[in-house]
Design a protein around this motif. Structure first.
Motif, mmCIF file in Angstrom:
data_model
loop_
_atom_site.group_PDB
_atom_site.id
_atom_site.type_symbol
_atom_site.label_atom_id
_atom_site.label_comp_id
_atom_site.label_asym_id
_atom_site.label_seq_id
_atom_site.Cartn_x
_atom_site.Cartn_y
_atom_site.Cartn_z
ATOM 1 N N LEU A 144 0.847 -1.184 0.000
ATOM 2 C CA LEU A 144 0.000 0.000 0.000
ATOM 3 C C LEU A 144 0.885 1.237 0.000
ATOM 4 N N ILE A 173 1.084 4.958 0.735
ATOM 5 C CA ILE A 173 0.311 5.908 1.534
ATOM 6 C C ILE A 173 0.946 7.283 1.412
ATOM 7 N N THR A 229 0.713 2.223 12.064
ATOM 8 C CA THR A 229 -0.247 1.121 12.035
ATOM 9 C C THR A 229 -0.653 0.786 13.467
ATOM 10 N N ALA A 284 1.349 -4.847 3.825
ATOM 11 C CA ALA A 284 0.224 -5.326 4.632
ATOM 12 C C ALA A 284 0.169 -6.848 4.600
ATOM 13 N N CYS A 322 -5.582 -8.275 8.852
ATOM 14 C CA CYS A 322 -6.802 -7.574 8.464
ATOM 15 C C CYS A 322 -7.986 -8.001 9.320
ATOM 16 N N PRO A 323 -8.847 -7.071 9.741
ATOM 17 C CA PRO A 323 -8.692 -5.643 9.497
ATOM 18 C C PRO A 323 -7.696 -5.036 10.484
ATOM 19 N N GLN A 350 -9.551 2.312 8.734
ATOM 20 C CA GLN A 350 -9.510 0.856 8.873
ATOM 21 C C GLN A 350 -9.257 0.243 7.500
ATOM 22 N N ILE A 351 -8.317 -0.706 7.447
ATOM 23 C CA ILE A 351 -7.978 -1.417 6.210
ATOM 24 C C ILE A 351 -8.453 -2.858 6.346
ATOM 25 N N ARG A 352 -9.128 -3.354 5.319
ATOM 26 C CA ARG A 352 -9.533 -4.761 5.307
ATOM 27 C C ARG A 352 -9.297 -5.323 3.911
ATOM 28 N N ALA A 360 -6.611 -4.967 -0.654
ATOM 29 C CA ALA A 360 -6.886 -4.118 0.491
ATOM 30 C C ALA A 360 -7.819 -2.999 0.095
ATOM 31 N N GLU A 361 -8.712 -2.632 1.005
ATOM 32 C CA GLU A 361 -9.593 -1.490 0.753
ATOM 33 C C GLU A 361 -9.801 -0.750 2.054
ATOM 34 N N GLU A 362 -10.093 0.525 1.919
ATOM 35 C CA GLU A 362 -10.362 1.366 3.082
ATOM 36 C C GLU A 362 -11.835 1.254 3.432
#
Length: 104
Positions: A3, A5, A24, A66, A71-72, A93-95, A101-103
């Motif tokens: 990811l 960022i 994190t 990640a 996750c999450p 939160q990332i899952r 991965a998605e927010e």
């Protein structure tokens, strides 16, 4: 899962220079994470065994490796311009969804 960022364009447009820190944290589990920051743009770096990273400038970025087992999990950040006040971002939160991965 990697990811990248960084700060969003709207935030960057408000500053001539900016620096930021990301961290994190476990999301509701209190366990140590296997996910960690592994790289950052020039002028930045990783800290605290990869739990935190920092970057500077409008093209600044950090790279988070990640781990799906985490996750999450969540990422929180703060940024400032020069020696100005620090602005904290909402916790994100990332899952995983379909292996990506998605927010939340």
């Amino acid at each position: 899962i990697l990811l990248n960022i960084k700060l969003d364009e709207r935030t960057l447009g408000r500053f001539h220079d900016v620096q930021f820190l990301v961290e994190t944290l476990p999301y509701e589990r209190g366990e140590a994470l296997q996910s960690s920051f592994i790289d950052a743009s020039k002028g930045g770096g990783t800290m605290c065994d990869g739990r935190r990273a920092h970057a500077r400038g409008k093209k600044g970025w950090t790279m988070l490796q990640a781990n799906a087992n985490d996750c999450p999990f969540a990422v929180k950040a703060g940024y400032a311009s020069y020696h100005g006040a620090v602005t904290l971002t909402p916790v994100v939160q990332i899952r995983l969804r379909d292996g990506r991965a998605e927010e939340l």
